[in-house]
Write an enzyme that holds these catalytic residues in place. Structure first.
Site, PDB file in Angstrom:
ATOM      1  N   ASP A 157       0.884  -1.155   0.000  1.00 26.96           N
ATOM      2  CA  ASP A 157       0.000   0.000   0.000  1.00 26.96           C
ATOM      3  C   ASP A 157       0.934   1.220   0.000  1.00 26.96           C
ATOM      4  O   ASP A 157       2.130   1.080   0.284  1.00 26.96           O
ATOM      5  CB  ASP A 157      -0.862  -0.034   1.273  1.00 26.96           C
ATOM      6  CG  ASP A 157      -1.687   1.221   1.458  1.00 26.96           C
ATOM      7  OD1 ASP A 157      -2.258   1.713   0.471  1.00 26.96           O
ATOM      8  OD2 ASP A 157      -1.759   1.707   2.606  1.00 26.96           O
ATOM      9  N   SER A 190      -3.100   0.590  -4.053  1.00 23.20           N
ATOM     10  CA  SER A 190      -3.497   1.753  -3.256  1.00 23.20           C
ATOM     11  C   SER A 190      -4.898   2.211  -3.640  1.00 23.20           C
ATOM     12  O   SER A 190      -5.221   2.283  -4.826  1.00 23.20           O
ATOM     13  CB  SER A 190      -2.503   2.895  -3.478  1.00 23.20           C
ATOM     14  OG  SER A 190      -2.954   4.071  -2.858  1.00 23.20           O
ATOM     15  N   ARG A 191      -5.699   2.538  -2.629  1.00 25.54           N
ATOM     16  CA  ARG A 191      -7.049   3.051  -2.866  1.00 25.54           C
ATOM     17  C   ARG A 191      -7.063   4.577  -2.852  1.00 25.54           C
ATOM     18  O   ARG A 191      -8.089   5.192  -2.588  1.00 25.54           O
ATOM     19  CB  ARG A 191      -8.025   2.494  -1.813  1.00 25.54           C
ATOM     20  CG  ARG A 191      -8.224   1.003  -1.927  1.00 25.54           C
ATOM     21  CD  ARG A 191      -9.308   0.431  -1.017  1.00 25.54           C
ATOM     22  NE  ARG A 191      -9.193   0.846   0.365  1.00 25.54           N
ATOM     23  CZ  ARG A 191     -10.139   1.517   1.029  1.00 25.54           C
ATOM     24  NH1 ARG A 191     -11.254   1.844   0.433  1.00 25.54           N
ATOM     25  NH2 ARG A 191      -9.958   1.848   2.286  1.00 25.54           N
ATOM     26  N   LYS A 206      -9.569  -3.541  -1.831  1.00 21.30           N
ATOM     27  CA  LYS A 206      -8.418  -3.963  -2.638  1.00 21.30           C
ATOM     28  C   LYS A 206      -8.570  -5.280  -3.382  1.00 21.30           C
ATOM     29  O   LYS A 206      -7.629  -5.733  -4.003  1.00 21.30           O
ATOM     30  CB  LYS A 206      -7.127  -3.943  -1.820  1.00 21.30           C
ATOM     31  CG  LYS A 206      -6.855  -2.545  -1.267  1.00 21.30           C
ATOM     32  CD  LYS A 206      -5.428  -2.261  -1.037  1.00 21.30           C
ATOM     33  CE  LYS A 206      -5.290  -0.811  -0.607  1.00 21.30           C
ATOM     34  NZ  LYS A 206      -4.114  -0.507   0.101  1.00 21.30           N
ATOM     35  N   ASP A 250      -0.127   4.957   1.247  1.00 21.82           N
ATOM     36  CA  ASP A 250      -0.368   5.852   2.383  1.00 21.82           C
ATOM     37  C   ASP A 250      -0.223   5.123   3.719  1.00 21.82           C
ATOM     38  O   ASP A 250      -0.904   4.126   3.963  1.00 21.82           O
ATOM     39  CB  ASP A 250      -1.758   6.476   2.288  1.00 21.82           C
ATOM     40  CG  ASP A 250      -1.936   7.329   1.028  1.00 21.82           C
ATOM     41  OD1 ASP A 250      -0.933   7.661   0.373  1.00 21.82           O
ATOM     42  OD2 ASP A 250      -3.091   7.667   0.709  1.00 21.82           O
ATOM     43  N   ASP A 282      -1.624  -0.746   6.034  1.00 22.37           N
ATOM     44  CA  ASP A 282      -1.871  -0.209   7.380  1.00 22.37           C
ATOM     45  C   ASP A 282      -3.333  -0.308   7.804  1.00 22.37           C
ATOM     46  O   ASP A 282      -3.676   0.116   8.903  1.00 22.37           O
ATOM     47  CB  ASP A 282      -1.426   1.262   7.448  1.00 22.37           C
ATOM     48  CG  ASP A 282      -2.293   2.155   6.580  1.00 22.37           C
ATOM     49  OD1 ASP A 282      -2.478   1.821   5.386  1.00 22.37           O
ATOM     50  OD2 ASP A 282      -2.806   3.162   7.081  1.00 22.37           O
TER      51      ASP A 282
END
Length: 173
Positions: free
Chosen positions: A27, A70-71, A103, A29, A126
């Site tokens: 990921d 990553s979203r 995801k 962030d 995270d």
């Protein structure tokens, strides 16, 4: 600990495992960097967590592919930051888009693009909801609290190795 020292420590750690993932997915962030992209300007100079670049370099050095899931609702900023940090070419797949699927869609695209089975992947994120969802797809998944670091890498490689060993025992039955 500088990038090269982290890389050396990661290489040593990776060398301790006989079974390794074919692909490690990260990921962005609060996993590779300590912020949300949407809260930053693409004109800023971003920074990675202290161990991130050394770990990425070690994985590439060992021939293990790396990818991004990553979203982020601001993929333009995320891609700009990857370029500014000089790490964009490291990734064999970069699935950066907003999604409500936790995801699953990212991983389906990564799997289609790389042809690597989910069971041969290791994932760092995270957010627990992403970890749970992706784990249900068969991907070994590790929750990070303060970004990816050598401790998280060791945890991930250990869990991946144990999962692979258990899978081999099942095949022999």
């Amino acid at each position: 600990m500088g990038d090269e020292r982290v890389k050396e420590a990661a290489l040593e750690m990776i060398g301790l495992f006989q079974v390794l993932p074919r692909l490690v997915v990260f990921d962005l962030d609060y996993t590779l960097w300590p912020f949300y992209c949407e809260c930053r300007s693409k004109n800023e100079m971003p920074s990675l967590y202290p161990h991130a670049k050394g770990i990425l370099s070690a994985l590439k050095h060992k021939g293990i592919d790396v990818a991004i899931a990553s979203r982020s609702p601001t993929p333009d900023i995320a891609k700009k930051f990857l370029t500014k940090l000089g790490i964009q070419p490291m990734f064999v797949a970069q699935e950066i888009f907003s999604s409500y699927t936790h995801k699953t869609e990212h991983f389906q695209r990564i799997q289609w693009r790389t042809r690597i089975p989910f069971t041969s992947m290791l994932f760092f994120d995270d957010e627990d909801r992403n970890i749970q969802t992706v784990q249900n797809m068969g991907v070994t998944s590790i929750l990070v609290n303060n970004g990816v670091n050598l401790g998280a890498l060791q945890e991930g490689l250990t869990k991946f190795s144990q999962k692979s060993a258990a899978s081999e025992k099942e095949k022999q039955k």
